[in-house]
Design a protein around this motif. Structure first.
Motif, PDB file in Angstrom:
ATOM      1  N   GLN A   4       0.840  -1.182   0.000  1.00 34.42           N
ATOM      2  CA  GLN A   4       0.000   0.000   0.000  1.00 34.42           C
ATOM      3  C   GLN A   4       0.885   1.247   0.000  1.00 34.42           C
ATOM      4  O   GLN A   4       1.965   1.247   0.582  1.00 34.42           O
ATOM      5  CB  GLN A   4      -0.891   0.010   1.242  1.00 34.42           C
ATOM      6  N   SER A   7       1.676   6.611   3.516  1.00 31.03           N
ATOM      7  CA  SER A   7       1.045   7.908   3.794  1.00 31.03           C
ATOM      8  C   SER A   7       2.059   8.845   4.453  1.00 31.03           C
ATOM      9  O   SER A   7       2.785   8.460   5.363  1.00 31.03           O
ATOM     10  CB  SER A   7      -0.173   7.731   4.702  1.00 31.03           C
ATOM     11  N   GLU A  26       4.381  13.683  -4.324  1.00 30.70           N
ATOM     12  CA  GLU A  26       3.297  13.310  -5.236  1.00 30.70           C
ATOM     13  C   GLU A  26       3.813  12.728  -6.554  1.00 30.70           C
ATOM     14  O   GLU A  26       3.058  12.086  -7.282  1.00 30.70           O
ATOM     15  CB  GLU A  26       2.404  14.517  -5.498  1.00 30.70           C
ATOM     16  N   THR A  32       1.849   8.632  -0.691  1.00 29.09           N
ATOM     17  CA  THR A  32       0.614   9.395  -0.830  1.00 29.09           C
ATOM     18  C   THR A  32       0.586  10.514   0.208  1.00 29.09           C
ATOM     19  O   THR A  32       0.885  10.296   1.380  1.00 29.09           O
ATOM     20  CB  THR A  32      -0.625   8.489  -0.670  1.00 29.09           C
ATOM     21  N   TRP A  33       0.267  11.719  -0.237  1.00 24.78           N
ATOM     22  CA  TRP A  33       0.250  12.898   0.620  1.00 24.78           C
ATOM     23  C   TRP A  33      -1.095  12.968   1.335  1.00 24.78           C
ATOM     24  O   TRP A  33      -2.140  12.956   0.710  1.00 24.78           O
ATOM     25  CB  TRP A  33       0.447  14.134  -0.250  1.00 24.78           C
ATOM     26  N   ILE A  34      -1.078  13.058   2.683  1.00 21.12           N
ATOM     27  CA  ILE A  34      -2.359  13.070   3.396  1.00 21.12           C
ATOM     28  C   ILE A  34      -2.607  14.339   4.192  1.00 21.12           C
ATOM     29  O   ILE A  34      -3.703  14.505   4.750  1.00 21.12           O
ATOM     30  CB  ILE A  34      -2.502  11.846   4.318  1.00 21.12           C
ATOM     31  N   ASN A  50      -5.432  11.710  12.224  1.00 21.21           N
ATOM     32  CA  ASN A  50      -4.952  10.582  11.419  1.00 21.21           C
ATOM     33  C   ASN A  50      -3.460  10.390  11.644  1.00 21.21           C
ATOM     34  O   ASN A  50      -2.695  11.347  11.578  1.00 21.21           O
ATOM     35  CB  ASN A  50      -5.217  10.861   9.929  1.00 21.21           C
ATOM     36  N   PRO A  52      -0.136   9.306  10.193  1.00 23.97           N
ATOM     37  CA  PRO A  52       0.504   8.933   8.931  1.00 23.97           C
ATOM     38  C   PRO A  52       1.569   7.870   9.148  1.00 23.97           C
ATOM     39  O   PRO A  52       2.026   7.678  10.277  1.00 23.97           O
ATOM     40  CB  PRO A  52       1.140  10.250   8.471  1.00 23.97           C
ATOM     41  N   ARG A  53       1.949   7.178   8.103  1.00 27.30           N
ATOM     42  CA  ARG A  53       3.039   6.205   8.221  1.00 27.30           C
ATOM     43  C   ARG A  53       4.355   6.928   8.438  1.00 27.30           C
ATOM     44  O   ARG A  53       5.223   6.448   9.162  1.00 27.30           O
ATOM     45  CB  ARG A  53       3.112   5.346   6.956  1.00 27.30           C
ATOM     46  N   THR A  80       4.019   5.491  13.593  1.00 26.38           N
ATOM     47  CA  THR A  80       4.479   6.555  12.699  1.00 26.38           C
ATOM     48  C   THR A  80       5.997   6.720  12.794  1.00 26.38           C
ATOM     49  O   THR A  80       6.549   6.838  13.880  1.00 26.38           O
ATOM     50  CB  THR A  80       3.795   7.890  13.052  1.00 26.38           C
TER      51      THR A  80
END
Length: 223
Positions: A4, A7, A26, A32-34, A50, A52-53, A80
């Motif tokens: 996946q 993030s 990006e 993926t930018w969250i 949230n 993020p990773r 994280t």
């Protein structure tokens, strides 16, 4: 199996830097930018919404230090990975950031194109650092060569934990440790959790630093 996307979120008050980093991330399909934040307060709120990773954090923020955000991430988002991206490259900031929970530390003068690679390396168990930052850590370790006998007597590491610790000190990622020791990633994670618990640390850099300071690890002899 396809992994996946990783993030990524950013805490940075400079709009030009935010735009640079966002554009770099990006472009990479594995990321993926969250979200983004511009202050300590917004950074903590972002983590509340949230986890993020990977969290990129600047240390100089308008309402305080990015160290507060790193500490918040360590407490509320333990999965994280935190990487500092800052103009501050002095030993004091570096050590404080690592002790707070950062696993990587880059200076803002790095090549933007390499940012995505550093993030992926961080998630794979690496500790990306600018050369100047690595030198600060080595200097700090050399200053701590004299063993703390009281600390040594209170910590007992297994043979496997010592093998793992030496590989981490040599810069191996968790995946490379698993390959070197011919064990599964799950087994490596289990040993790492035990190692971190015994040393009272949260990151690989902290583990190496603590083991060196307490006389458990000699950086001059990692064979």
């Amino acid at each position: 199996m396809t992994r996946q996307p990783i993030s990524v979120a950013l805490v940075e008050d400079d709009p030009a830097v935010r735009q640079r980093f966002k554009a770099s991330i990006e472009k990479q399909p594995q990321l993926t930018w969250i979200g983004e934040a511009t202050s300590v307060r917004e950074g903590k709120a972002l983590l509340g919404d949230n986890c993020p990773r990977v969290l990129l954090v600047d240390l100089g923020l308008p309402d305080g230090s990015g160290l507060e955000v790193i500490t918040e991430a360590a407490h509320h988002c333990p999965a994280t990975e935190v990487m500092v991206v800052s103009m501050f490259g002095d030993e004091g900031h570096v050590i404080q950031a690592i002790e707070a929970g950062a696993s990587g530390y880059l200076l803002k003068d790095m090549d933007d194109e390499s940012l995505a690679e550093h993030i992926i390396q961080l998630v794979d168990g690496g500790s990306p650092m600018s050369p100047m930052i690595a030198r600060h850590l080595l200097k700090k370790m050399r200053q701590s060569e004299e063993p703390d006998q009281a600390a040594v007597s209170g910590i007992s590491l297994t043979k496997r934990e010592m093998q793992l610790l030496k590989l981490l000190a040599r810069g191996y990622t968790y995946r490379e440790v698993a390959d070197e020791l011919s064990v599964s990633s799950h087994t490596v994670n289990s040993h790492i959790k035990n190692l971190y618990r015994k040393l009272s640390v949260k990151t690989k850099n902290e583990a190496v630093f603590a083991a060196t300071r307490q006389g458990l690890l000699d950086m001059r002899n990692l064979d």
